[in-house]
Design a protein around this motif. Structure first.
Motif, short mmCIF file in Angstrom:
data_model
loop_
_atom_site.label_atom_id
_atom_site.label_comp_id
_atom_site.label_asym_id
_atom_site.label_seq_id
_atom_site.Cartn_x
_atom_site.Cartn_y
_atom_site.Cartn_z
N ARG A 95 -9.92 16.56 -1.77
CA ARG A 95 -8.68 15.94 -2.25
C ARG A 95 -7.56 16.96 -2.16
O ARG A 95 -7.65 18.06 -2.71
CB ARG A 95 -8.84 15.44 -3.69
CG ARG A 95 -7.65 14.59 -4.17
CD ARG A 95 -8.04 13.86 -5.45
NE ARG A 95 -6.98 12.96 -5.86
CZ ARG A 95 -6.07 13.25 -6.78
NH1 ARG A 95 -6.09 14.43 -7.38
NH2 ARG A 95 -5.13 12.37 -7.12
N ASP A 133 -11.96 21.43 -20.45
CA ASP A 133 -12.13 20.38 -21.46
C ASP A 133 -12.99 20.88 -22.62
O ASP A 133 -12.74 20.56 -23.79
CB ASP A 133 -12.77 19.14 -20.83
CG ASP A 133 -11.90 18.52 -19.76
OD1 ASP A 133 -10.67 18.51 -19.93
OD2 ASP A 133 -12.45 18.07 -18.75
N HIS A 170 -19.81 9.95 -18.89
CA HIS A 170 -19.65 11.40 -19.01
C HIS A 170 -19.61 11.74 -20.50
O HIS A 170 -18.98 11.02 -21.30
CB HIS A 170 -18.35 11.89 -18.35
CG HIS A 170 -18.22 11.50 -16.92
ND1 HIS A 170 -19.04 11.99 -15.93
CD2 HIS A 170 -17.35 10.66 -16.31
CE1 HIS A 170 -18.69 11.47 -14.77
NE2 HIS A 170 -17.67 10.66 -14.97
N ARG A 181 -16.53 9.62 -21.88
CA ARG A 181 -15.62 9.02 -20.91
C ARG A 181 -16.34 7.92 -20.14
O ARG A 181 -17.54 8.04 -19.84
CB ARG A 181 -15.09 10.06 -19.93
CG ARG A 181 -14.11 11.06 -20.54
CD ARG A 181 -13.69 12.10 -19.52
NE ARG A 181 -12.72 13.05 -20.08
CZ ARG A 181 -12.30 14.14 -19.45
NH1 ARG A 181 -12.76 14.43 -18.23
NH2 ARG A 181 -11.42 14.94 -20.03
N CYS A 213 -7.44 12.20 0.51
CA CYS A 213 -8.80 12.73 0.56
C CYS A 213 -9.18 12.89 2.02
O CYS A 213 -9.19 11.90 2.77
CB CYS A 213 -9.78 11.82 -0.17
SG CYS A 213 -9.61 11.85 -1.96
N GLU A 273 -24.63 9.74 -10.04
CA GLU A 273 -24.32 8.71 -9.06
C GLU A 273 -25.06 7.41 -9.33
O GLU A 273 -25.22 6.59 -8.41
CB GLU A 273 -24.66 9.22 -7.65
CG GLU A 273 -23.92 10.47 -7.24
CD GLU A 273 -22.42 10.27 -7.19
OE1 GLU A 273 -21.99 9.13 -6.85
OE2 GLU A 273 -21.68 11.22 -7.49
N ARG A 315 -13.23 7.70 -14.85
CA ARG A 315 -12.68 8.95 -15.37
C ARG A 315 -13.45 10.13 -14.77
O ARG A 315 -14.61 10.01 -14.37
CB ARG A 315 -12.80 8.99 -16.90
CG ARG A 315 -12.05 7.90 -17.64
CD ARG A 315 -10.55 8.18 -17.66
NE ARG A 315 -10.26 9.40 -18.37
CZ ARG A 315 -10.05 9.47 -19.69
NH1 ARG A 315 -10.13 8.39 -20.44
NH2 ARG A 315 -9.76 10.64 -20.25
N SER A 316 -12.78 11.29 -14.68
CA SER A 316 -13.44 12.48 -14.15
C SER A 316 -14.41 13.04 -15.17
O SER A 316 -14.31 12.77 -16.38
CB SER A 316 -12.40 13.53 -13.79
OG SER A 316 -11.68 13.93 -14.95
N ARG A 317 -15.36 13.82 -14.70
CA ARG A 317 -16.31 14.45 -15.60
C ARG A 317 -15.62 15.54 -16.41
O ARG A 317 -14.54 16.02 -16.05
CB ARG A 317 -17.47 15.04 -14.81
CG ARG A 317 -17.06 16.18 -13.89
CD ARG A 317 -18.25 16.66 -13.08
NE ARG A 317 -17.87 17.80 -12.24
CZ ARG A 317 -18.72 18.42 -11.43
NH1 ARG A 317 -19.97 18.01 -11.34
NH2 ARG A 317 -18.30 19.44 -10.71
N GLU A 353 -14.79 19.18 -17.63
CA GLU A 353 -14.80 20.50 -17.01
C GLU A 353 -14.79 21.58 -18.10
O GLU A 353 -14.72 21.28 -19.30
CB GLU A 353 -13.59 20.65 -16.08
CG GLU A 353 -13.51 19.62 -14.97
CD GLU A 353 -14.62 19.74 -13.95
OE1 GLU A 353 -15.30 20.79 -13.94
OE2 GLU A 353 -14.81 18.79 -13.16
N GLN A 399 -1.84 21.37 -8.85
CA GLN A 399 -2.87 21.43 -9.88
C GLN A 399 -2.47 22.37 -11.00
O GLN A 399 -2.74 22.10 -12.18
CB GLN A 399 -4.20 21.86 -9.26
CG GLN A 399 -4.85 20.78 -8.40
CD GLN A 399 -6.14 21.23 -7.76
OE1 GLN A 399 -6.40 22.42 -7.63
NE2 GLN A 399 -6.95 20.28 -7.34
#
Length: 457
Positions: free
Chosen positions: A235, A436, A405, A425, A226, A384, A429-431, A433, A270
């Motif tokens: 990243r 998804d 999430h 989630r 990062c 946040e 974990r990532s949010r 998208e 990616q």
């Protein structure tokens, strides 16, 4: 004395002794140089010849000093006049002259050399002779190629090049590396790598330390980092190669640092990850369809689809069905009844719920209600918020306390809205998208078909 054989010296201590000491010092200096050096007086007679000249051509100082020019010994007869004219022409011009021609070794071989010659002037300023430095052309070309390669790497290379010193701080940085790190080339020099990277610095420093101690690894390494920049934290994935650099001038290897070459392959990585994820999800849908086909109860088939969808996608899932027919736009509230839920706080299969048929007390504006109203997917998140406030955020929406999430997707079959499936989630974990949401809609279509068959609406 290999560098020269001065005339008029004597073994007696007397007025000539300082001249001999000066000649000895000059001979020692010339012999210690890496370049081949020779000198001629105004008549073209060789007056100095150092050890490097002896190494290249094989002629010793005793054999070379005192000869006139290179004729009959160090050049072919056909070339002697031209070579002598080129060398002695330096007496009539200012500055250095550069020439290339072939010389003859003592063994009879030919060596192509590049010479740099200049006039030696006496006390009165008049030309008194010529000195000449020469080297094998291939050695000179190798040096020039090395310099050109170094300059190209640090100016025009399409990958990052950085010299990291033994203290793991950048010492030389090329333009690509500076752009990748989001700052100027000079601003990087001497700074700790931790000032430039917020994540991945431990792995990078470990790799650099290993190279200093053990040498270069046998294959490139892919490092995820990062990068801190004016635009924020980015990243990136850098495919990196490492070289241990040692001083070529020392008798024993002295580490100068590590040459680090890297290329940004984030987009390619990616794309690979997205392709792998798509294959995995397609496989899960296929497996879910086969397992659901063996279920006698359509409601159980809906839970099977949900369980297969959760793998690697979400931590929890809920299915709320619409009680009765959904009202027309703005004519009344939507009532949702919990039909299926996954256990909270422990792994386990989805369970059928809501036998009492009591509506879930969702507040106005709840993502599940928005999902029914929009007939589409809705994403939500705690943002946040700290851990305590994030837990309050989840509980106020009737979700497990560890959810941060959410993705709500409408369940529709044969043109009717049957309910909502909510994927959740936890922290770390990532949010969710857009990709998804597409997957969730595919899963929702299969669940809706099973619920419709079960007649739960």
């Amino acid at each position: 004395m290999s560098a020269s054989r001065p005339r008029g010296t004597t073994d007696e201590i007397g007025p000539d002794e300082p001249d001999r000491d000066g000649a000895d010092l000059l001979a020692a200096l010339l012999d210690g140089m890496d370049a081949a050096l020779c000198a001629f007086d105004s008549a073209g007679v060789v007056t100095h010849w150092n050890r490097e000249a002896e190494r290249i051509l094989g002629w010793s100082a005793a054999e070379a000093v005192g000869r006139r020019g290179f004729a009959d010994w160090a050049v072919r007869p056909a070339d002697a006049a031209e070579v002598e004219a080129r060398l002695m022409s330096a007496m009539g011009v200012r500055g250095r002259q550069v020439h290339e021609f072939a010389l003859v070794t003592k063994e009879g071989g030919r060596v192509l050399v590049r010479t740099q010659s200049a006039a030696v002037r006496g006390a009165d300023g008049a030309p008194a002779g010529v000195y000449c430095a020469f080297g094998e052309v291939h050695a000179q070309m190798d040096l020039e190629r090395s310099i050109a390669l170094s300059e190209a790497l640090f100016e025009d290379a399409s990958w990052g090049v950085m010299l990291v010193d033994a203290d793991l701080r950048p010492a030389v940085v090329n333009a690509y590396a500076a752009r990748a790190l989001g700052t100027g080339r000079t601003a990087l020099l001497g700074r700790p790598l931790g000032d430039l990277l917020s994540q991945g610095v431990e792995e990078l420093e470990s790799a650099l330390t290993h190279v200093l101690a053990e040498g270069a690894p046998p294959a490139p390494a892919e490092l995820w980092v990062c990068v801190r920049s004016a635009e924020g934290v980015r990243r990136r994935c850098w495919r990196s190669g490492f070289l241990r650099l040692s001083s070529p001038l020392a008798e024993e290897p002295v580490p100068l640092g590590v040459g680090w070459l890297f290329q940004d392959v984030t987009e390619a990585k990616q794309a690979e990850q997205d392709a792998a994820l798509l294959r995995f999800r397609s496989n899960q849908l296929h497996r879910a369809a086969r397992a659901a086909a063996e279920c006698e109860d359509p409601g159980e088939a809906a839970t099977v689809h949900l369980d297969f969808a959760l793998a690697g996608f979400a931590d929890h899932a809920l299915i709320d069905r619409v009680a009765g027919e959904p009202p027309a736009d703005g004519e009344g509230p939507v009532r949702l009844v919990r039909a299926v839920e996954t256990p909270s706080g422990a792994p386990g299969p989805s369970m059928l719920a809501g036998k009492a048929g009591l509506p879930v007390r969702y507040a106005e504006g709840h993502p599940a209600l928005q999902c029914v109203a929009r007939v589409g997917s809705v994403r939500a998140g705690a943002g946040e918020l700290g851990a305590e406030r994030a837990s309050e955020w989840a509980l106020s929406r009737q979700w497990p306390a560890d959810a941060v999430h959410a993705l709500c997707t409408v369940l529709r079959s044969r043109g009717r809205t049957l309910g909502v499936v909510t994927f959740l989630r936890g922290a770390g974990r990532s949010r969710f998208e857009r990709a998804d949401a597409v997957y969730a809609e595919d899963v929702a279509a299969r669940i809706a078909t099973a619920l419709d068959l079960a007649g739960t609406t």
